[in-house]
Design a protein around this motif. Structure first.
Motif, PDB file in Angstrom:
ATOM      1  N   THR A   1       2.555   0.819  -2.851  1.00  0.00           N
ATOM      2  CA  THR A   1       3.187   2.126  -3.088  1.00  0.00           C
ATOM      3  C   THR A   1       4.207   2.039  -4.218  1.00  0.00           C
ATOM      4  O   THR A   1       4.324   2.958  -5.036  1.00  0.00           O
ATOM      5  N   HIS A   2       4.915   0.928  -4.294  1.00  0.00           N
ATOM      6  CA  HIS A   2       5.940   0.776  -5.335  1.00  0.00           C
ATOM      7  C   HIS A   2       5.346   0.640  -6.730  1.00  0.00           C
ATOM      8  O   HIS A   2       6.022   0.923  -7.725  1.00  0.00           O
ATOM      9  N   ARG A   3       4.086   0.231  -6.827  1.00  0.00           N
ATOM     10  CA  ARG A   3       3.432   0.135  -8.137  1.00  0.00           C
ATOM     11  C   ARG A   3       2.883   1.486  -8.581  1.00  0.00           C
ATOM     12  O   ARG A   3       2.935   1.831  -9.763  1.00  0.00           O
ATOM     13  N   LEU A   4       2.359   2.248  -7.629  1.00  0.00           N
ATOM     14  CA  LEU A   4       1.858   3.588  -7.975  1.00  0.00           C
ATOM     15  C   LEU A   4       3.009   4.539  -8.305  1.00  0.00           C
ATOM     16  O   LEU A   4       2.884   5.379  -9.202  1.00  0.00           O
ATOM     17  N   PHE A   5       4.095   4.409  -7.574  1.00  0.00           N
ATOM     18  CA  PHE A   5       5.233   5.317  -7.735  1.00  0.00           C
ATOM     19  C   PHE A   5       6.490   4.483  -8.024  1.00  0.00           C
ATOM     20  O   PHE A   5       7.357   4.311  -7.159  1.00  0.00           O
ATOM     21  N   PRO A   6       6.600   3.947  -9.228  1.00  0.00           N
ATOM     22  CA  PRO A   6       7.653   2.958  -9.530  1.00  0.00           C
ATOM     23  C   PRO A   6       9.078   3.513  -9.500  1.00  0.00           C
ATOM     24  O   PRO A   6      10.029   2.740  -9.386  1.00  0.00           O
ATOM     25  N   GLN A   7       9.239   4.832  -9.585  1.00  0.00           N
ATOM     26  CA  GLN A   7      10.595   5.403  -9.549  1.00  0.00           C
ATOM     27  C   GLN A   7      11.087   5.661  -8.125  1.00  0.00           C
ATOM     28  O   GLN A   7      12.245   6.028  -7.927  1.00  0.00           O
ATOM     29  N   ALA A   8      10.228   5.486  -7.153  1.00  0.00           N
ATOM     30  CA  ALA A   8      10.603   5.790  -5.767  1.00  0.00           C
ATOM     31  C   ALA A   8      11.616   4.780  -5.229  1.00  0.00           C
ATOM     32  O   ALA A   8      11.446   3.566  -5.382  1.00  0.00           O
ATOM     33  N   ARG A   9      12.677   5.307  -4.585  1.00  0.00           N
ATOM     34  CA  ARG A   9      13.654   4.450  -3.898  1.00  0.00           C
ATOM     35  C   ARG A   9      13.202   4.147  -2.476  1.00  0.00           C
ATOM     36  O   ARG A   9      13.408   3.056  -1.967  1.00  0.00           O
ATOM     37  N   TYR A  10      12.599   5.144  -1.834  1.00  0.00           N
ATOM     38  CA  TYR A  10      12.133   5.011  -0.458  1.00  0.00           C
ATOM     39  C   TYR A  10      10.732   5.582  -0.334  1.00  0.00           C
ATOM     40  O   TYR A  10      10.369   6.535  -1.037  1.00  0.00           O
ATOM     41  N   SER A  11       9.959   5.003   0.589  1.00  0.00           N
ATOM     42  CA  SER A  11       8.617   5.546   0.849  1.00  0.00           C
ATOM     43  C   SER A  11       8.279   5.417   2.327  1.00  0.00           C
ATOM     44  O   SER A  11       8.715   4.481   2.997  1.00  0.00           O
ATOM     45  N   ILE A  12       7.514   6.386   2.788  1.00  0.00           N
ATOM     46  CA  ILE A  12       6.939   6.351   4.139  1.00  0.00           C
ATOM     47  C   ILE A  12       5.437   6.510   3.972  1.00  0.00           C
ATOM     48  O   ILE A  12       4.965   7.523   3.428  1.00  0.00           O
ATOM     49  N   TRP A  13       4.692   5.498   4.383  1.00  0.00           N
ATOM     50  CA  TRP A  13       3.232   5.572   4.305  1.00  0.00           C
ATOM     51  C   TRP A  13       2.676   5.948   5.668  1.00  0.00           C
ATOM     52  O   TRP A  13       3.085   5.397   6.692  1.00  0.00           O
ATOM     53  N   ILE A  14       1.720   6.910   5.685  1.00  0.00           N
ATOM     54  CA  ILE A  14       0.966   7.216   6.903  1.00  0.00           C
ATOM     55  C   ILE A  14      -0.515   7.280   6.540  1.00  0.00           C
ATOM     56  O   ILE A  14      -0.874   7.740   5.452  1.00  0.00           O
ATOM     57  N   ASP A  15      -1.372   6.800   7.415  1.00  0.00           N
ATOM     58  CA  ASP A  15      -2.811   6.841   7.160  1.00  0.00           C
ATOM     59  C   ASP A  15      -3.305   8.282   7.053  1.00  0.00           C
ATOM     60  O   ASP A  15      -2.713   9.201   7.634  1.00  0.00           O
ATOM     61  N   GLY A  16      -4.426   8.465   6.351  1.00  0.00           N
ATOM     62  CA  GLY A  16      -4.923   9.796   6.048  1.00  0.00           C
ATOM     63  C   GLY A  16      -5.319  10.636   7.248  1.00  0.00           C
ATOM     64  O   GLY A  16      -5.329  11.860   7.165  1.00  0.00           O
ATOM     65  N   LYS A  17      -5.642   9.999   8.363  1.00  0.00           N
ATOM     66  CA  LYS A  17      -6.080  10.759   9.542  1.00  0.00           C
ATOM     67  C   LYS A  17      -4.915  11.201  10.415  1.00  0.00           C
ATOM     68  O   LYS A  17      -5.123  11.766  11.486  1.00  0.00           O
ATOM     69  N   MET A  18      -3.682  10.963   9.949  1.00  0.00           N
ATOM     70  CA  MET A  18      -2.499  11.254  10.768  1.00  0.00           C
ATOM     71  C   MET A  18      -1.794  12.520  10.310  1.00  0.00           C
ATOM     72  O   MET A  18      -1.684  12.788   9.116  1.00  0.00           O
ATOM     73  N   GLU A  19      -1.283  13.249  11.293  1.00  0.00           N
ATOM     74  CA  GLU A  19      -0.436  14.417  11.044  1.00  0.00           C
ATOM     75  C   GLU A  19       0.998  14.045  11.394  1.00  0.00           C
ATOM     76  O   GLU A  19       1.320  13.815  12.566  1.00  0.00           O
ATOM     77  N   LEU A  20       1.846  13.933  10.389  1.00  0.00           N
ATOM     78  CA  LEU A  20       3.243  13.566  10.611  1.00  0.00           C
ATOM     79  C   LEU A  20       3.955  14.694  11.343  1.00  0.00           C
ATOM     80  O   LEU A  20       3.872  15.856  10.949  1.00  0.00           O
ATOM     81  N   ILE A  21       4.696  14.363  12.422  1.00  0.00           N
ATOM     82  CA  ILE A  21       5.348  15.406  13.227  1.00  0.00           C
ATOM     83  C   ILE A  21       6.859  15.179  13.355  1.00  0.00           C
ATOM     84  O   ILE A  21       7.516  15.840  14.151  1.00  0.00           O
ATOM     85  N   VAL A  22       7.404  14.244  12.585  1.00  0.00           N
ATOM     86  CA  VAL A  22       8.843  13.974  12.598  1.00  0.00           C
ATOM     87  C   VAL A  22       9.367  14.102  11.170  1.00  0.00           C
ATOM     88  O   VAL A  22       8.720  13.630  10.224  1.00  0.00           O
ATOM     89  N   ASP A  23      10.508  14.713  11.017  1.00  0.00           N
ATOM     90  CA  ASP A  23      11.093  14.894   9.690  1.00  0.00           C
ATOM     91  C   ASP A  23      11.303  13.539   9.007  1.00  0.00           C
ATOM     92  O   ASP A  23      11.871  12.617   9.602  1.00  0.00           O
ATOM     93  N   PRO A  24      10.853  13.379   7.761  1.00  0.00           N
ATOM     94  CA  PRO A  24      10.941  12.059   7.104  1.00  0.00           C
ATOM     95  C   PRO A  24      12.371  11.566   6.888  1.00  0.00           C
ATOM     96  O   PRO A  24      12.611  10.353   6.879  1.00  0.00           O
ATOM     97  N   LEU A  25      13.309  12.477   6.722  1.00  0.00           N
ATOM     98  CA  LEU A  25      14.703  12.059   6.559  1.00  0.00           C
ATOM     99  C   LEU A  25      15.224  11.432   7.855  1.00  0.00           C
ATOM    100  O   LEU A  25      15.967  10.441   7.834  1.00  0.00           O
ATOM    101  N   LEU A  26      14.809  11.989   8.993  1.00  0.00           N
ATOM    102  CA  LEU A  26      15.189  11.415  10.286  1.00  0.00           C
ATOM    103  C   LEU A  26      14.518  10.056  10.499  1.00  0.00           C
ATOM    104  O   LEU A  26      15.088   9.165  11.137  1.00  0.00           O
ATOM    105  N   ILE A  27      13.321   9.895   9.963  1.00  0.00           N
ATOM    106  CA  ILE A  27      12.621   8.612  10.071  1.00  0.00           C
ATOM    107  C   ILE A  27      13.367   7.532   9.300  1.00  0.00           C
ATOM    108  O   ILE A  27      13.583   6.424   9.801  1.00  0.00           O
ATOM    109  N   LEU A  28      13.780   7.849   8.079  1.00  0.00           N
ATOM    110  CA  LEU A  28      14.523   6.865   7.287  1.00  0.00           C
ATOM    111  C   LEU A  28      15.843   6.503   7.954  1.00  0.00           C
ATOM    112  O   LEU A  28      16.228   5.331   7.987  1.00  0.00           O
ATOM    113  N   GLU A  29      16.519   7.504   8.515  1.00  0.00           N
ATOM    114  CA  GLU A  29      17.796   7.233   9.178  1.00  0.00           C
ATOM    115  C   GLU A  29      17.599   6.346  10.400  1.00  0.00           C
ATOM    116  O   GLU A  29      18.358   5.409  10.620  1.00  0.00           O
ATOM    117  N   ARG A  30      16.572   6.644  11.185  1.00  0.00           N
ATOM    118  CA  ARG A  30      16.342   5.891  12.427  1.00  0.00           C
ATOM    119  C   ARG A  30      15.907   4.450  12.142  1.00  0.00           C
ATOM    120  O   ARG A  30      16.419   3.506  12.742  1.00  0.00           O
TER     121      ARG A  30
END
Length: 505
Positions: A291-320
């Motif tokens: 992920t860091h090579r595709l998006f080199p300016q990113a400070r943080y990343s959350i990867w989820i597989d394509g068959k998943m529906e994320l149901i938690v706010d990503p900012l809360l995920i990073l904090e937790r």
């Protein structure tokens, strides 16, 4: 009248005689019983003290058993409560070295793991304070090998995305230095090119939620419960190939913005052309691990597989998972397996890759000192649930991702086998947070693939099947470490015995 009076008098007399007789009989019976008891005591036929002691001992054992069961139940409840406690001392009981857990596990009394459990996130994403960037220590500088050079003795071939990494280069990459240059995919001419409009778009992305779909196996799932702040802060990037792009165009509502960017709901589609690998599963490792090579300016990343529906706010995920514990990498532990050898055995049973190649992969790791997981290790497990990866893009995290990808590129595409090996090679230098599997399952809703993936190589039972006319079973752009001469004697290596730990495999 006189006759009647005489009859009544006679009846009363008989009644009095009968009562006297019965009283005398009862008195005689009681007297005989007392005599018998005295005789028994005097003759030693009954031992009342022994009877008393025997009854008392039974009661004592029964009470002790009840107390023991109550203590076990109390220990279980206390352990479960302490796992979710905000008190650091108590939550530490949930680590791999938890004495309560070890004792209960040895007794076969560990509770069945929950499939889902509450995630201790904050209530309001707007209350989350974004910390300063974690300073880089070792390595301080990380660069990448981008010109593919053939290993001595190899036949001439086109450049490979992952490069022709030699065994010596692989070994050197695990030696930590202040400045390092390693293989990390994206060698020139190896494929995996992004369109210019996509390159321009991702340059502004500092916070990324990334996913990927290859060969049309999934449809984009729209995240839910996303706050207004996160919608402004995060780029939601869905990496696809041409086949998946065509599938999405035909089956979903896709919009094109004024710059030519493609959108499906909140997802900005990023198309990879000239795919680097023959195997769709390997292609999916590019956005997932690199992920860091595709998006080199990113400070943080959350990867989820394509068959998943994320149901938690990503900012809360990073904090937790990152900021609260000052971590830079977080991943869930596997639900069933802790040892890579257990996971390798399960992959063979479920026909997820060629069985002899999985064995060879595991033999190399065992030869190189990767022991089965035990409670003496510093990690909760050697096997992750890699469908969700949470990272701050520090140089150490980026190095780990590069080394992890190199193992996946060199051997089998089953990345859960390589994860624990790279952790083992980096030792204490790489610190990460492995969180409970039940929290992992509470981050998303899982959807079915649009179709099942299967390839001929997954059904191979012996190396002989790769010979002759079946040479096409070999992957031509990856997995070279399974076919190159290995600098060690693997013939004498016997893999550790594996006990099946779950009906699910």
């Amino acid at each position: 009248m006189e006759a009647q009076s005489q009859a009544q008098s006679q009846a009363q007399a008989r009644s009095l005689l009968l009562r006297g007789y019965r009283r005398s009989e009862r008195s005689d019976h009681q007297s005989r019983a007392k005599d018998d008891e005295i005789d028994a005591l005097s003759s030693g036929k009954a031992e009342p003290m022994k009877v008393i002691w025997r009854n008392g001992f039974v009661r004592l054992v029964f009470v002790c058993a009840i107390i023991w069961v109550l203590l076990i139940l109390f220990a279980l409840l206390f352990h479960l409560w302490s796992c979710h406690s905000s008190i650091s001392f108590l939550s530490a009981l949930c680590r791999k070295d938890s004495k309560v857990l070890v004792i209960l596990d040895s007794m076969g009394l560990t509770p069945k793991p929950l499939h889902r459990c509450a995630i201790p996130v904050l209530d309001d994403p707007n209350a989350v304070v974004i910390p300063e960037k974690t300073p880089d220590t070792i390595p301080k500088k990380l660069s990448y090998i981008e010109i593919d050079k053939k290993v001595n003795g190899e036949e001439e071939s086109s450049p490979l995305f992952g490069g022709h990494q030699s065994w010596a280069q692989r070994e050197e990459s695990f030696k930590l230095k202040s400045s390092m240059k390693v293989h990390c995919g994206f060698c020139k001419g190896g494929g995996g090119e992004m369109e210019e409009i996509d390159k321009k778009f991702v340059k502004k992305c500092k916070f990324v939620v990334a996913s990927g779909i290859f060969d049309g196996y999934d449809a984009p799932q729209q995240p839910t419960n996303i706050s207004t702040r996160s919608k402004k802060l995060f780029c939601f990037l869905m990496v696809v190939d041409d086949v998946s792009l065509d599938f999405i165009q035909q089956n979903t509502s896709m919009k094109i913005d004024k710059d030519g960017g493609r959108w499906v709901g909140i997802w900005r589609l990023i198309t990879l052309h000239n795919l680097p690998f023959d195997e769709p599963r390997r292609n999916g490792k590019v956005p997932k691990i690199l992920t860091h090579r595709l998006f080199p300016q990113a400070r943080y990343s959350i990867w989820i597989d394509g068959k998943m529906e994320l149901i938690v706010d990503p900012l809360l995920i990073l904090e937790r998972y990152l900021w609260r514990g000052k971590h830079t990498f977080a991943v869930a532990c596997h639900k069933h397996h802790k040892s890579i050898y257990e996971e390798g055995d399960a992959i063979k049973r479920r026909k997820r890759y060629a069985r002899p190649l999985i064995d060879l992969h595991m033999k190399i790791y065992y030869y190189e000192g990767m022991t089965p997981w035990s409670s003496n290790k510093r990690t909760l497990s050697d096997v992750p649930e890699g469908a969700v990866l949470i990272r701050e893009h520090t140089t150490m995290t980026n190095l780990f991702s590069c080394l992890w990808f190199n193992e996946v590129n060199l051997f089998t595409p089953r990345d859960q086998l390589s994860f624990g090996y790279v952790v083992y090679r980096l030792g204490e230098a790489f610190k990460f947070f492995m969180f409970p599997n039940c929290e992992y399952n509470s981050l998303f809703i899982l959807h079915r693939h649009t179709r099942e993936h299967s390839s001929k190589v997954e059904w191979v039972k012996s190396l002989d099947e790769f010979k002759g006319n079946n040479n096409g079973l070999k992957e031509s752009k990856a997995g070279l470490g399974l076919w190159l001469p290995y600098p060690g004697d693997l013939k004498s290596v016997k893999l550790p015995p594996v006990a099946r730990s779950s009906p699910a495999g």
